[in-house]
Every structure is written in C-alpha cells, then in structure tokens.
Scaffold this active site. Structure first.
Site, PDB file in Angstrom:
ATOM      1  N   GLY A   1       0.811  -1.214   0.000  1.00 35.61           N
ATOM      2  CA  GLY A   1       0.000   0.000   0.000  1.00 35.61           C
ATOM      3  C   GLY A   1       0.839   1.254   0.000  1.00 35.61           C
ATOM      4  N   SER A   2       1.843   1.296  -0.882  1.00 39.43           N
ATOM      5  CA  SER A   2       2.847   2.361  -0.788  1.00 39.43           C
ATOM      6  C   SER A   2       2.826   3.332  -1.966  1.00 39.43           C
ATOM      7  CB  SER A   2       4.239   1.748  -0.650  1.00 39.43           C
ATOM      8  OG  SER A   2       4.464   0.718  -1.588  1.00 39.43           O
ATOM      9  N   THR A   3       1.672   3.480  -2.617  1.00 36.14           N
ATOM     10  CA  THR A   3       1.578   4.454  -3.702  1.00 36.14           C
ATOM     11  C   THR A   3       1.236   5.852  -3.202  1.00 36.14           C
ATOM     12  OG1 THR A   3      -0.741   3.852  -4.100  1.00 36.14           O
ATOM     13  CG2 THR A   3       0.945   2.717  -5.421  1.00 36.14           C
TER      14      THR A   3
ATOM     15  N   GLY B   1       0.612   8.407   0.798  1.00 37.21           N
ATOM     16  CA  GLY B   1       0.493   8.493   2.238  1.00 37.21           C
ATOM     17  C   GLY B   1       1.695   7.981   3.000  1.00 37.21           C
TER      18      GLY B   1
ATOM     19  N   GLY C   1       2.711   4.949   3.444  1.00 45.19           N
ATOM     20  CA  GLY C   1       3.456   3.919   2.734  1.00 45.19           C
ATOM     21  C   GLY C   1       4.494   4.490   1.790  1.00 45.19           C
TER      22      GLY C   1
ATOM     23  N   TYR D   1     -12.955  -0.616  11.711  1.00 47.12           N
ATOM     24  CA  TYR D   1     -11.553  -0.262  11.488  1.00 47.12           C
ATOM     25  C   TYR D   1     -10.726  -0.500  12.749  1.00 47.12           C
ATOM     26  CZ  TYR D   1      -7.453   2.767  10.912  1.00 47.12           C
ATOM     27  OH  TYR D   1      -6.169   3.258  10.857  1.00 47.12           O
TER      28      TYR D   1
END
Length: 265
Positions: A14-16, A18, A20, A154
């Site tokens: 999930g590093s595209t 924020g 990440g 969450y």
C-alpha cells in the site's frame, strides 16, 4: 544515528501514497532496495518516479496487485519471493455507523487490513529466520486502543494487528528477526486531507488548520495538538526496520502525538 540498509530489500504494501510512500522513500534514502505495491499500475509507476526524484539513483521497483485476496497476495509473493524487510502498511478506513456496517464490509476490512499481513508474514518470515535477520512492521493505529465509535470495524482490525505482531515476535524469538507494530494517530495523509476538505471549505480555513481543529475536537487528549505528517510516521517505520533497532521486538511503537492517554508505550 546513521541508518544504513544497503543490501537489504524492503517491501512496503500500500505504498503508492500516504504513509506507505513516505516509508518507501525513507527506506530508499537509507540505502534499501525498495519494492512499491498498490492496486493500480499507473499509481505504482507514479510512486516509483516519486521515490527516484526524492532519492537519486535509488533501486526501486513495483508490483501492482490487490492484497484484499489470497490470490492478490500470492501474486506479490511470486514477484517478490525473498525480501529482508516487510512493512505491512496497506489498509482502508472510513467512518460508518455500526448498524449500517454489513457483513461484506466487515469482511473487506478484515481481508485487507489483517489477512494481507498474515499471508505475507507467513510467506516471508521463515526465510528471514533461516537467514538470521529480518524486519517485519505492521501498521496499526491509536484506534486499536481508542476504538472509535464511528469506525468500530476499522479499530477492530488494528487491534487484531497488535495481537498478530506481538505473537509473531514470540515466534521469531532469538532468530535475529524482529516484529513490531507502529501506531500512528491522526496523520495528514491524502485520505485524511480528503476527509477534511469539506470542513476546511465550510470554515474558510486551510487543510492544515482544519486538521488542527479536528484533532482538538475529536482527539482532545493529543499532546501534539495537530496531525502528524506522513514523514514523521515514516521515520518510526524506518527506525523499526533498521539494524539499530535490533533490541526492539514485540513492541507497539506509538507515533500518535500523545493521543493515547498513557504513560507507558
């Protein structure tokens, strides 16, 4: 302290964007070979260029796959079979009244926020232990401890992550592999900025000012009295991945600005 991760391969899910992407950039700056992950191939390529712009001549690649399923996780495992560092960052969040959360939503949050990390740790940790060195970091949240009434689904997943991380640290005991959780508080990621946009427009203030207003109103225990930046959270992730953090394992490392009202970590 000079963190040098030369020769190590770091996979950040999930590093595209924020936290990440900030973690990927920080790990590249420390010399690691970095693997970006996201669902969308175009966003993965954009993130790769971001890291290359920020860290000249860094070794960065990417894999586009959705980690909300076992098949998506397996695609990533096949593409990146043997990382030294695993940062389980991928996750979704969003407020929703408890009585409106259906089973499908519960399952979607669980599969992505919890099971993606379980599947990847199961695939990678044994080889790390066999080599005698490795780092696994799970992204939890202050919401794991302060369960938000409007995001119970969450908060539940982030509490689960704490349990898994602590248990895996015991599995890896004495092996040279550390497993930790990082717990951000309110953080000025793209998702949070989008959430604050309406407030900023209604109040006639900047996004940054809206962030401060949100923290003071919704997280009044905050000592920082503002959201953290993604870079501030990434700094803790990079440290947890470092050789210098060799005596830190099984820990819940808070970067919550003091939101959790406790004198112990």
């Amino acid at each position: 302290m000079l963190i040098d991760l030369s020769g190590k391969t770091a996979l950040i899910t999930g590093s595209t964007g924020g936290i990440g992407l900030a973690a990927a950039t920080g790990l590249a700056r420390a010399g690691a070979r970095v693997v970006i992950n996201g669902r969308d191939a175009d966003r993965v390529e954009t993130a790769i260029r971001h890291v290359l712009d920020a860290v000249a001549r860094s070794d960065v690649s990417g894999v586009a796959t959705d980690l909300a399923s076992a098949e998506g996780c397996e695609k990533l495992i096949q593409a990146v079979p043997d990382p030294d560092i695993l940062v389980n960052n991928v996750g979704i969040f969003g407020p929703k009244p408890f009585f409106d959360i259906d089973d499908a939503t519960w399952d979607r949050f669980f599969q992505l926020n919890v099971m993606s990390g379980v599947r990847l740790a199961r695939a990678y940790m044994q080889r790390m232990m066999d080599r005698g060195w490795g780092r696994v970091v799970f992204l939890s949240s202050e919401s794991a401890l302060n369960i938000p009434a409007d995001m119970i689904h969450y908060g539940f997943t982030k509490t689960a992550v704490l349990s898994i991380s602590r248990g895996l640290a015991k599995v890896a005991a004495g092996s040279g592999v550390t497993v930790n959780s990082v717990l951000p508080g309110p953080t000025m990621s793209e998702g949070v900025q989008e959430m604050l946009k309406d407030m900023a427009e209604e109040q006639g203030v900047s996004i940054e000012e809206a962030g401060e207003m949100f923290v003071k109103a919704e997280r009044p225990s905050s000592v920082l009295q503002r959201p953290a930046t993604v870079e501030e959270v990434a700094n803790m992730i990079v440290y947890a991945c470092s050789k210098e953090a060799s005596a830190t394992s099984g820990a819940a490392l808070r970067v919550d600005g003091g939101v959790v009202d406790s004198i112990v970590p």
